[in-house]
Design an enzyme around this catalytic site. Sequence first.
Site, PDB file in Angstrom:
ATOM      1  N   SER A  57      -9.574   1.697   3.362  1.00  0.00           N
ATOM      2  CA  SER A  57      -8.748   2.487   2.489  1.00  0.00           C
ATOM      3  C   SER A  57      -7.756   1.646   1.673  1.00  0.00           C
ATOM      4  O   SER A  57      -7.202   2.147   0.702  1.00  0.00           O
ATOM      5  CB  SER A  57      -7.958   3.514   3.310  1.00  0.00           C
ATOM      6  OG  SER A  57      -7.084   2.857   4.204  1.00  0.00           O
ATOM      7  N   LYS A  71       0.851  -1.201   0.000  1.00  0.00           N
ATOM      8  CA  LYS A  71       0.000   0.000   0.000  1.00  0.00           C
ATOM      9  C   LYS A  71       0.885   1.248   0.000  1.00  0.00           C
ATOM     10  O   LYS A  71       1.959   1.239   0.629  1.00  0.00           O
ATOM     11  CB  LYS A  71      -0.886  -0.059   1.243  1.00  0.00           C
ATOM     12  CG  LYS A  71      -1.880   1.069   1.406  1.00  0.00           C
ATOM     13  CD  LYS A  71      -2.768   0.806   2.631  1.00  0.00           C
ATOM     14  CE  LYS A  71      -3.749   1.912   2.905  1.00  0.00           C
ATOM     15  NZ  LYS A  71      -4.646   1.605   4.036  1.00  0.00           N
ATOM     16  N   SER A 117      -9.652  -0.867   7.426  1.00  0.00           N
ATOM     17  CA  SER A 117      -9.169  -0.635   6.060  1.00  0.00           C
ATOM     18  C   SER A 117      -8.594  -1.841   5.344  1.00  0.00           C
ATOM     19  O   SER A 117      -8.376  -1.779   4.133  1.00  0.00           O
ATOM     20  CB  SER A 117      -8.111   0.467   6.063  1.00  0.00           C
ATOM     21  OG  SER A 117      -8.736   1.697   5.972  1.00  0.00           O
TER      22      SER A 117
HETATM   23  N1  GLN Z   1     -12.775   3.895   6.987  1.00  0.00           N
HETATM   24  C1  GLN Z   1     -12.073   4.149   8.198  1.00  0.00           C
HETATM   25  C2  GLN Z   1     -11.611   5.577   8.249  1.00  0.00           C
HETATM   26  O1  GLN Z   1     -11.756   6.251   7.288  1.00  0.00           O
HETATM   27  C3  GLN Z   1     -10.945   3.200   8.357  1.00  0.00           C
HETATM   28  C4  GLN Z   1      -9.700   3.657   7.715  1.00  0.00           C
HETATM   29  C5  GLN Z   1      -8.529   2.773   8.006  1.00  0.00           C
HETATM   30  O2  GLN Z   1      -8.666   1.709   8.618  1.00  0.00           O
HETATM   31  N2  GLN Z   1      -7.349   3.240   7.634  1.00  0.00           N
HETATM   32  O3  GLN Z   1     -11.119   6.030   9.240  1.00  0.00           O
END
Ligand code: GLN
Length: 475
Positions: A152, A77, A176
């Site tokens: 994400s 990532k 995410s």
């Molecule tokens: N969707 C969650 C957020 O926006 C999780 C993001 C993540 O785990 N990096 O905070």
Amino acid sequence: MKYPSLAQTQVALRSGEATCASIVEHYLAQIEATRHLNIYVEVFTEEARQRARDLDEKFAQNPNSVGKLFGAVISIKDVICYAGHEVTAGSKMLKGFRSVFSATVVERLLAEDAIIIGRVNCDEFAMGSTNESSCYGPTRNAADPSKVPGGSSGGSAVAVQAGTCILSLGSDTGGSVRLPAAFCGVVGFKPSYGRISRHGLLAYASSFDQIGILANDVADVATLLEVVAGPDGFDATCSHEPVRSDTFLKTATAGKAKIAYFDTALHHPGMDEGVKNLTLDFIEKLRAAGHIVEPVGFDYLDYIIPAYYVLTTAEASSNLSRYDGIRFGHRTAGAKDIHEVYKKSRTEGFGTEVKRRIMLGTFVLSAGYYDAYYAKAQQVRRLIRDRTEEILQKFNFILMPASPVPAWDIGEMADDPVAMYLADIFTVQANMAGIPAIALPIGQHPCGLPVGVQFMAGKFREAELLAFSAGLAKI
Ligand code: GLN
């Protein structure tokens, strides 16, 4: 897909049916064939080819000299540092920034002879559930390119789903890794907080962030976890809790599990009918296989998201203060004074969602509001963690849907961030409590998209969780 798992890839390599070079060519061709999905922000083409040749040479000299990840083609990532390579967190703010060191996970992958094939797309600074906040545009779900892949770590999930690599490293602050895994029909695993070093992971919310693994196969997750887990002098929050030296799967106890689920989750008003039915059917299959699955009370479900967004935005507002155009990040042209440098650089460099969160986080930490928001949310976090631990003393696992809904259309939630935040309702608990959790595909929604289920286990009980998950393939 050429070889569906790392174990099978390694059998082919050892028998001479394949070489690292042929495997890398296969994945590079697959990356080209799936360009329309916008998975990779950078492909390390020549470097991966060279590394494959070197590894083939090493194997030819002495087949016993190669590491545990020999032939593993892995994507990372765009929040994980790799020395000499760009890392941008999907943000204009970091365009052109090159890492001067490698993340501990990257060092450990390379030391075991993995091949890193490229850097994959993600939401800007890992903030989002759809991959749409990336400055490179959204990654698309390979099951239906009009749908989001989840976020994400959307690029990581689709990289595995579309067969462009065998494994991918993502990061998981509130789901995410698990949400995109569920949306794309792959396995997504987040370890306990402190299991994997965060050194070289661009920070979002440091008391929640963990590096996670996306794969087709639970056994591959175990193999990779064993390589990257364990104490690290560069991350003081990284635990000394022993990592098994033989594989997680072999050391774990087999047998029947006691599993808790929450009625409040399955019958939550936001729950989609199709996801609910698949989850209920899955519970019946577990029971038929001899596992005990029981409902338990959990009163905090509706407090999880508000508390999470107070705490993570607070941490993010502090973590992202380093991107000021002086120490790190984009610097505006032609500012008149230092204040203008800060203001314009940050205005130009950050996208809307990141700005929204920095402002919210600054607000909840500000004098006069700190106690009402930040301190209160800390207390809620403690309650959630304590109740979760209490349940996990009586049960081996907690079962949860991975998401209340299947993947939605790209653009659908663009004007409604709160609706998007609610999609994290089932994944955030594991980050609040710092426990391991895994998302596994369980079938196809009537609309044709994949649906996942999630299991959580007690802190540092990865072995049990992975062994159980691997066994589920048989039910
Ligand atoms: N969707 C969650 C957020 O926006 C999780 C993001 C993540 O785990 N990096 O905070």
